[in-house]
Design an enzyme around this catalytic site. Sequence first.
Site, short mmCIF file in Angstrom:
data_model
loop_
_atom_site.label_atom_id
_atom_site.label_comp_id
_atom_site.label_asym_id
_atom_site.label_seq_id
_atom_site.Cartn_x
_atom_site.Cartn_y
_atom_site.Cartn_z
N LYS A 1 -101.93 31.44 37.69
CA LYS A 1 -103.31 30.97 37.70
C LYS A 1 -103.41 29.50 37.30
O LYS A 1 -104.22 28.74 37.83
CB LYS A 1 -104.17 31.84 36.78
CG LYS A 1 -104.50 33.22 37.35
CD LYS A 1 -105.48 33.94 36.43
CE LYS A 1 -106.01 35.22 37.07
NZ LYS A 1 -104.99 36.21 37.34
N HIS B 1 -113.44 44.78 34.60
CA HIS B 1 -113.01 43.71 35.51
C HIS B 1 -112.37 44.24 36.78
O HIS B 1 -111.69 43.50 37.49
CB HIS B 1 -112.04 42.75 34.79
CG HIS B 1 -112.59 42.17 33.53
ND1 HIS B 1 -113.63 41.27 33.51
CD2 HIS B 1 -112.26 42.39 32.23
CE1 HIS B 1 -113.90 40.95 32.26
NE2 HIS B 1 -113.10 41.61 31.47
N GLU C 1 -111.04 33.97 45.70
CA GLU C 1 -112.08 34.56 44.86
C GLU C 1 -112.81 33.47 44.08
O GLU C 1 -112.19 32.60 43.47
CB GLU C 1 -111.47 35.59 43.91
CG GLU C 1 -110.75 36.71 44.67
CD GLU C 1 -110.50 37.93 43.80
OE1 GLU C 1 -110.84 37.91 42.61
OE2 GLU C 1 -109.98 38.92 44.34
N GLU D 1 -109.25 32.57 41.65
CA GLU D 1 -107.86 32.81 42.00
C GLU D 1 -107.77 33.08 43.49
O GLU D 1 -108.79 33.31 44.16
CB GLU D 1 -107.29 34.01 41.22
CG GLU D 1 -108.00 35.33 41.50
CD GLU D 1 -107.47 36.46 40.66
OE1 GLU D 1 -106.43 36.29 40.01
OE2 GLU D 1 -108.10 37.53 40.65
N ASN E 1 -105.78 35.75 46.02
CA ASN E 1 -104.91 36.91 46.20
C ASN E 1 -104.16 36.74 47.51
O ASN E 1 -104.77 36.71 48.58
CB ASN E 1 -105.72 38.20 46.20
CG ASN E 1 -106.22 38.54 44.81
OD1 ASN E 1 -105.44 38.69 43.88
ND2 ASN E 1 -107.54 38.63 44.66
N ARG F 1 -102.58 38.43 49.67
CA ARG F 1 -102.33 39.73 50.31
C ARG F 1 -103.63 40.22 50.92
O ARG F 1 -104.68 39.62 50.76
CB ARG F 1 -101.83 40.75 49.29
CG ARG F 1 -102.78 40.89 48.08
CD ARG F 1 -102.36 41.99 47.15
NE ARG F 1 -103.07 41.95 45.87
CZ ARG F 1 -104.28 42.40 45.66
NH1 ARG F 1 -104.97 42.94 46.67
NH2 ARG F 1 -104.85 42.35 44.47
#
Length: 680
Positions: A124, A243, A283, A301, A303, A305
């Site tokens: 991150k 979360h 995101e 972040e 992702n 995938r």
Amino acid sequence: MRRNGRCVVFDRILIANRGEIACRVIRTAKRLGIGTVAVFSDADAQAPHVRMANEAVRLGPAPARESYLLIDRLVEACRRTGVQAVHPGYGFLSENAHFADALEAAGIAFIGPPADAIRAMGSKSQAKALMAEAGVPLVPGYHGQEQDPDFLAAEAEKIGYPLLIKASAGGGGKGMRRVDGSAEFADALAGCKREAAASFGDEHVLIERFVTRPRHIEMQVFADAHGNAVHLFERDCSVQRRHQKVIEEAPAPFMPDSLRAAMGKAATDAARAIGYRGAGTVEFIAETAEDGAPADFFFMEMNTRLQVEHPVTEAITGQDLVEWQLRVAAGDPLPLRQEAISVTGHAVEARLYAEDADGGFLPATGRLDRLRFPEGRPGLRIDSGVVEGDSVTVHYDPMIAKLIAHGADRDRALARLADALEATEVSGLVTNREFLSRLVRHPAFAAARLDTGFIEKHADDLIHPAGAAVPEVALALAALGEIVGRAEASGRAAAAGGDPWSPWALSTGWRLNDTSFNDLHYDTGAGEVRVRCRYRADGSYSLDLPGGTMEARAERRPDGRLAVELDGIKRTVFVAVGMESVTVVDGAETHRIHRIDRLAAAGIDETDDGKLVAPMPGKVTAVHVAAGEAVSAGAALMVLEAMKMEHTIRAPKDGTIAAVRFAVGESVADGEALITFEDG
């Protein structure tokens, strides 16, 4: 590889995953004429994805670290089966750069981004530095390498509270804590680092300002090896617990066109900045304005995938994202340019989990004695990797299925989803089905007044605490389920016996010169309740309940449900009678009512309440106390990890520890005594 029309596709692929995503990939591959190889652990030997694939290879025992996470075994499975490419699904090794490297070294295509892109976004801190260079807006915080607790505490004071501590290598809410004041910081930091190390092998954390009214909005992006990058619009994933996402929808409600364009540009800029290829999700966290619309947004972040929630994007765009992945990985350019991608209608997805929403969302395990979905309805899609009779175990994520509804607008999509949830029947373990039904019908959700604190804000409406009264209708339905079940069992026994007309074969509570009745006893959580069922000559029943008497009829339908009439009102329900409880599924409501067997209970001693028991099966990751130590109520005693989440066991009262039954690293079963207290 070969050509399918104008596009290149693989001849044979391996799916390095399990559950619904493995089934999803296999379905698309079959449609394209691609051969499939599944992998499985011992726990999944009979799983649907294993049966669907052309071939299947055993990896090892049930724990993921001994099967699905073993790179060498997966590469060997590829070699043995002669596949050309591997689809990683999501979770497990889907964002593992070492796995991508190992496949490349073996001459096997990875159906995902380049390993360097995974590395860039896997940290991150590094990701945020790259995004800053690309001009993508960031949440104020500390993203550096220094990890000394005192230094981080000082940085936290500069940022200001409330704030979030987040695992740098994390995702899915693991290794994340909200901290509201400096007094909480040290414990929260230690917990984050411990959970991050256990989940990702990296205890590095970052600190960010906590956005007070956040919307979680993400952009689906796609890039190819020819320099093209597009977005397929946004998804709103604001409704979360711990979360982790519960409901996802696309497009985001109240999304201004200008903000959509800016967010889409930021997402594709992010993909280009790291030389991305394939499917990814960028995101963002967005401040919420007074009218409910998202306002300023910040990068959280990326992702690297496919996401669990990708079906809502497929529903509104009409595109198969797995097919896109396969074609891009085979070297083709993106199927569409940005201007050719459009939105039709609205889609909403609900994640059906084996978890106790009313008990703190603790994960549950058990056998799916019944699992029925309303498949075949217009605008409804069900993605599941389990079937009736399968078990949900402690080894993997407890998601049972995703229910995806699509409609011309948000109201129609929500109505379809609500109806589908009510028509879904699950028994054998605790699920969040009833919670989801309450959520999608909640007025604030219908009005799209969303932020990531939605569930906490409306907890009184959404969560029914333990000990809440069981409705008398539910008690009546439970009793009818037992009575009909007894009659059926008695009929089978009589038919198999030598004298089918013997009165001893009856289950009607027959008594000489007296009214036939049976007494059924239940523990409702608020005390014991007796339901007396009186048998009528015409086959009906009279049920004596605490609040009065109900006249009833019930008969079993061919599909296993009960056709019931209570005081002249007809309904069709599902009632599952287990050894210890009765599960009543009545529309949106699910009730698990504990049965009291007077004969069985007569030989059981009372248990000692001077102990703390495991609320679910799991593994001990930390022990904070020792025998002889005095503790205060609320003190953290032990940390239990279950289904990739940490649960802190706290002292229920002041007292002295008598014994700690388990050490760090040991596994515990549901209900096992963890810690005992000295008397008095």
